[in-house]
Design a protein around this motif. Structure first.
Motif, PDB file in Angstrom:
ATOM      1  N   ALA A 267       1.768   5.964   3.007  1.00  0.00           N
ATOM      2  CA  ALA A 267       2.028   5.469   1.885  1.00  0.00           C
ATOM      3  C   ALA A 267       3.156   4.517   1.569  1.00  0.00           C
ATOM      4  O   ALA A 267       4.178   4.616   2.382  1.00  0.00           O
ATOM      5  N   ALA A 268       2.804   3.574   0.891  1.00  0.00           N
ATOM      6  CA  ALA A 268       3.806   2.579   0.615  1.00  0.00           C
ATOM      7  C   ALA A 268       4.188   2.265  -0.772  1.00  0.00           C
ATOM      8  O   ALA A 268       3.301   1.978  -1.329  1.00  0.00           O
ATOM      9  N   LEU A 269       5.362   2.050  -1.364  1.00  0.00           N
ATOM     10  CA  LEU A 269       5.664   2.128  -2.664  1.00  0.00           C
ATOM     11  C   LEU A 269       5.809   0.434  -2.572  1.00  0.00           C
ATOM     12  O   LEU A 269       6.701  -0.172  -2.009  1.00  0.00           O
ATOM     13  N   CYS A 270       5.077  -0.347  -3.600  1.00  0.00           N
ATOM     14  CA  CYS A 270       4.914  -1.584  -3.762  1.00  0.00           C
ATOM     15  C   CYS A 270       5.201  -2.115  -5.033  1.00  0.00           C
ATOM     16  O   CYS A 270       4.558  -1.681  -5.856  1.00  0.00           O
ATOM     17  N   THR A 271       6.074  -3.164  -5.134  1.00  0.00           N
ATOM     18  CA  THR A 271       6.503  -3.524  -6.596  1.00  0.00           C
ATOM     19  C   THR A 271       6.120  -5.129  -6.688  1.00  0.00           C
ATOM     20  O   THR A 271       6.329  -5.444  -7.802  1.00  0.00           O
ATOM     21  N   ASP A 272       5.436  -5.592  -5.661  1.00  0.00           N
ATOM     22  CA  ASP A 272       4.864  -6.877  -5.608  1.00  0.00           C
ATOM     23  C   ASP A 272       3.931  -7.316  -4.563  1.00  0.00           C
ATOM     24  O   ASP A 272       3.563  -6.192  -3.760  1.00  0.00           O
ATOM     25  N   ALA A 273       3.150  -8.142  -4.717  1.00  0.00           N
ATOM     26  CA  ALA A 273       1.856  -8.664  -3.924  1.00  0.00           C
ATOM     27  C   ALA A 273       2.431  -8.822  -2.485  1.00  0.00           C
ATOM     28  O   ALA A 273       1.682  -8.219  -1.606  1.00  0.00           O
ATOM     29  N   GLU A 274       3.674  -9.426  -2.194  1.00  0.00           N
ATOM     30  CA  GLU A 274       3.809  -9.639  -1.011  1.00  0.00           C
ATOM     31  C   GLU A 274       4.212  -8.547   0.050  1.00  0.00           C
ATOM     32  O   GLU A 274       3.958  -8.236   1.137  1.00  0.00           O
ATOM     33  N   THR A 275       4.824  -7.500  -0.777  1.00  0.00           N
ATOM     34  CA  THR A 275       5.347  -6.191  -0.090  1.00  0.00           C
ATOM     35  C   THR A 275       4.042  -5.551   0.102  1.00  0.00           C
ATOM     36  O   THR A 275       3.855  -4.873   1.119  1.00  0.00           O
ATOM     37  N   ALA A 276       2.953  -5.577  -0.693  1.00  0.00           N
ATOM     38  CA  ALA A 276       1.638  -4.904  -0.661  1.00  0.00           C
ATOM     39  C   ALA A 276       0.914  -5.377   0.681  1.00  0.00           C
ATOM     40  O   ALA A 276       0.471  -4.752   1.487  1.00  0.00           O
ATOM     41  N   ARG A 277       1.134  -6.821   0.647  1.00  0.00           N
ATOM     42  CA  ARG A 277       0.154  -7.238   1.781  1.00  0.00           C
ATOM     43  C   ARG A 277       0.868  -7.181   3.095  1.00  0.00           C
ATOM     44  O   ARG A 277       0.423  -6.772   4.095  1.00  0.00           O
ATOM     45  N   GLY A 278       2.246  -7.025   3.073  1.00  0.00           N
ATOM     46  CA  GLY A 278       3.093  -6.714   4.416  1.00  0.00           C
ATOM     47  C   GLY A 278       2.867  -5.151   4.773  1.00  0.00           C
ATOM     48  O   GLY A 278       2.534  -4.765   6.102  1.00  0.00           O
ATOM     49  N   ALA A 279       2.637  -4.345   3.972  1.00  0.00           N
ATOM     50  CA  ALA A 279       2.396  -2.969   4.007  1.00  0.00           C
ATOM     51  C   ALA A 279       1.119  -2.712   4.630  1.00  0.00           C
ATOM     52  O   ALA A 279       1.032  -1.887   5.557  1.00  0.00           O
ATOM     53  N   ARG A 280       0.128  -3.465   4.559  1.00  0.00           N
ATOM     54  CA  ARG A 280      -1.143  -3.241   5.047  1.00  0.00           C
ATOM     55  C   ARG A 280      -1.184  -4.009   6.386  1.00  0.00           C
ATOM     56  O   ARG A 280      -1.768  -3.396   7.483  1.00  0.00           O
ATOM     57  N   VAL A 281      -0.757  -5.224   6.541  1.00  0.00           N
ATOM     58  CA  VAL A 281      -0.806  -5.954   7.795  1.00  0.00           C
ATOM     59  C   VAL A 281       0.350  -5.221   8.878  1.00  0.00           C
ATOM     60  O   VAL A 281      -0.459  -4.946   9.916  1.00  0.00           O
ATOM     61  N   TRP A 282       1.680  -4.888   8.530  1.00  0.00           N
ATOM     62  CA  TRP A 282       2.383  -4.618   9.486  1.00  0.00           C
ATOM     63  C   TRP A 282       2.526  -2.970   9.772  1.00  0.00           C
ATOM     64  O   TRP A 282       2.870  -2.644  10.803  1.00  0.00           O
ATOM     65  N   ASN A 283       2.101  -2.275   8.509  1.00  0.00           N
ATOM     66  CA  ASN A 283       2.342  -0.953   8.771  1.00  0.00           C
ATOM     67  C   ASN A 283       0.947  -0.131   8.620  1.00  0.00           C
ATOM     68  O   ASN A 283       0.929   1.150   8.588  1.00  0.00           O
ATOM     69  N   ASP A 284      -0.138  -0.991   8.410  1.00  0.00           N
ATOM     70  CA  ASP A 284      -1.378  -0.326   8.358  1.00  0.00           C
ATOM     71  C   ASP A 284      -1.381   0.872   7.307  1.00  0.00           C
ATOM     72  O   ASP A 284      -1.994   1.965   7.321  1.00  0.00           O
ATOM     73  N   ALA A 285      -0.743   0.731   6.305  1.00  0.00           N
ATOM     74  CA  ALA A 285      -0.517   1.628   5.170  1.00  0.00           C
ATOM     75  C   ALA A 285      -1.964   1.976   4.611  1.00  0.00           C
ATOM     76  O   ALA A 285      -2.529   0.981   4.478  1.00  0.00           O
ATOM     77  N   ASN A 286      -2.351   3.040   4.259  1.00  0.00           N
ATOM     78  CA  ASN A 286      -3.738   3.536   3.836  1.00  0.00           C
ATOM     79  C   ASN A 286      -3.551   4.145   2.296  1.00  0.00           C
ATOM     80  O   ASN A 286      -4.591   4.181   1.502  1.00  0.00           O
ATOM     81  N   VAL A 287      -2.280   4.344   1.578  1.00  0.00           N
ATOM     82  CA  VAL A 287      -2.159   4.454   0.522  1.00  0.00           C
ATOM     83  C   VAL A 287      -0.979   3.639  -0.103  1.00  0.00           C
ATOM     84  O   VAL A 287       0.156   3.597   0.245  1.00  0.00           O
ATOM     85  N   LEU A 288      -1.273   3.101  -1.323  1.00  0.00           N
ATOM     86  CA  LEU A 288      -0.476   2.292  -2.062  1.00  0.00           C
ATOM     87  C   LEU A 288       0.073   3.335  -3.291  1.00  0.00           C
ATOM     88  O   LEU A 288      -0.627   3.838  -4.033  1.00  0.00           O
ATOM     89  N   ALA A 289       1.432   3.016  -3.417  1.00  0.00           N
ATOM     90  CA  ALA A 289       2.074   3.743  -4.397  1.00  0.00           C
ATOM     91  C   ALA A 289       2.732   2.842  -5.375  1.00  0.00           C
ATOM     92  O   ALA A 289       3.215   1.661  -4.681  1.00  0.00           O
ATOM     93  N   LEU A 290       2.463   3.152  -6.807  1.00  0.00           N
ATOM     94  CA  LEU A 290       2.884   2.269  -7.752  1.00  0.00           C
ATOM     95  C   LEU A 290       3.618   3.071  -8.868  1.00  0.00           C
ATOM     96  O   LEU A 290       3.510   4.177  -9.022  1.00  0.00           O
ATOM     97  N   SER A 291       4.667   2.106  -9.336  1.00  0.00           N
ATOM     98  CA  SER A 291       5.436   2.456 -10.539  1.00  0.00           C
ATOM     99  C   SER A 291       4.513   2.429 -11.950  1.00  0.00           C
ATOM    100  O   SER A 291       4.339   1.165 -11.898  1.00  0.00           O
ATOM    101  N   LEU A 292       4.416   3.437 -12.648  1.00  0.00           N
ATOM    102  CA  LEU A 292       4.056   3.271 -13.854  1.00  0.00           C
ATOM    103  C   LEU A 292       4.850   2.400 -15.084  1.00  0.00           C
ATOM    104  O   LEU A 292       4.696   1.819 -15.813  1.00  0.00           O
ATOM    105  N   ARG A 293       6.180   2.461 -14.577  1.00  0.00           N
ATOM    106  CA  ARG A 293       7.338   1.951 -15.418  1.00  0.00           C
ATOM    107  C   ARG A 293       7.526   0.749 -15.031  1.00  0.00           C
ATOM    108  O   ARG A 293       7.484  -0.375 -15.954  1.00  0.00           O
ATOM    109  N   LEU A 294       7.389   0.104 -13.957  1.00  0.00           N
ATOM    110  CA  LEU A 294       7.581  -1.250 -13.450  1.00  0.00           C
ATOM    111  C   LEU A 294       6.627  -2.198 -13.212  1.00  0.00           C
ATOM    112  O   LEU A 294       6.860  -3.538 -13.483  1.00  0.00           O
ATOM    113  N   THR A 295       5.335  -1.805 -13.107  1.00  0.00           N
ATOM    114  CA  THR A 295       4.185  -2.400 -12.692  1.00  0.00           C
ATOM    115  C   THR A 295       3.425  -3.037 -14.073  1.00  0.00           C
ATOM    116  O   THR A 295       3.035  -2.262 -14.740  1.00  0.00           O
TER     117      THR A 295
END
Length: 144
Positions: A83-111
């Motif tokens: 799982a990767a906590l992502c607050t922006d698109a580039e972090t989300a892309r990187g989590a999939r590309v470099w970490n093969d993350a399979n769970v996206l974690a999001l903040s209900l407060r910040l997103t």
């Protein structure tokens, strides 16, 4: 794609996650405050979505809580989940590309709604890197 979504409360972008995923043609399973008769606490809701991924019922998951931190910690306790906590698109892309993350974690407060769409598009457009060093790191995660 089959995607599980959890949230500990139906606030912020929680219901938007479900709507956008469905609009993009994904099959969505909900947990926590987004489902009926489930425990809504972040640890339980995030675990349920992460277990869907680990057990093969879902291909990926999106877990949400107020900060996203607790949701990511709970999901990462499930074997086979990255799982990767992502607050922006580039972090989300990187989590999939470099970490093969399979769970996206999001903040209900910040997103925001605009960020959410960008994050989801980046996450689902990215594919894991085939580079040997990236694959070695991902394989090592399983051994840790």
């Amino acid at each position: 794609m089959r995607i599980s979504v959890s949230a500990d409360e139906n606030t912020g972008v929680a219901s938007d996650v479900v709507r956008l995923l469905q609009e993009h043609g994904h099959q969505v399973t909900t947990h926590g405050a987004l489902a009926q008769r489930e425990r809504t606490d972040w640890a339980w809701a995030s675990e349920a979505a992460a277990r869907d991924v680990a057990d093969g019922r879902s291909d990926q998951a999106v877990v949400c809580c107020w900060t996203g931190t607790g949701a990511s910690i709970a999901a990462n306790k499930v074997a086979g989940v990255r799982a990767a906590l992502c607050t922006d698109a580039e972090t989300a892309r990187g989590a999939r590309v470099w970490n093969d993350a399979n769970v996206l974690a999001l903040s209900l407060r910040l997103t925001s709604a605009a960020q959410l769409d960008e994050i989801l598009r980046a996450w689902f457009a990215a594919v894991p890197s085939p580079e040997p060093t990236d694959q070695a790191n991902i394989a090592h995660l399983t051994q840790i």
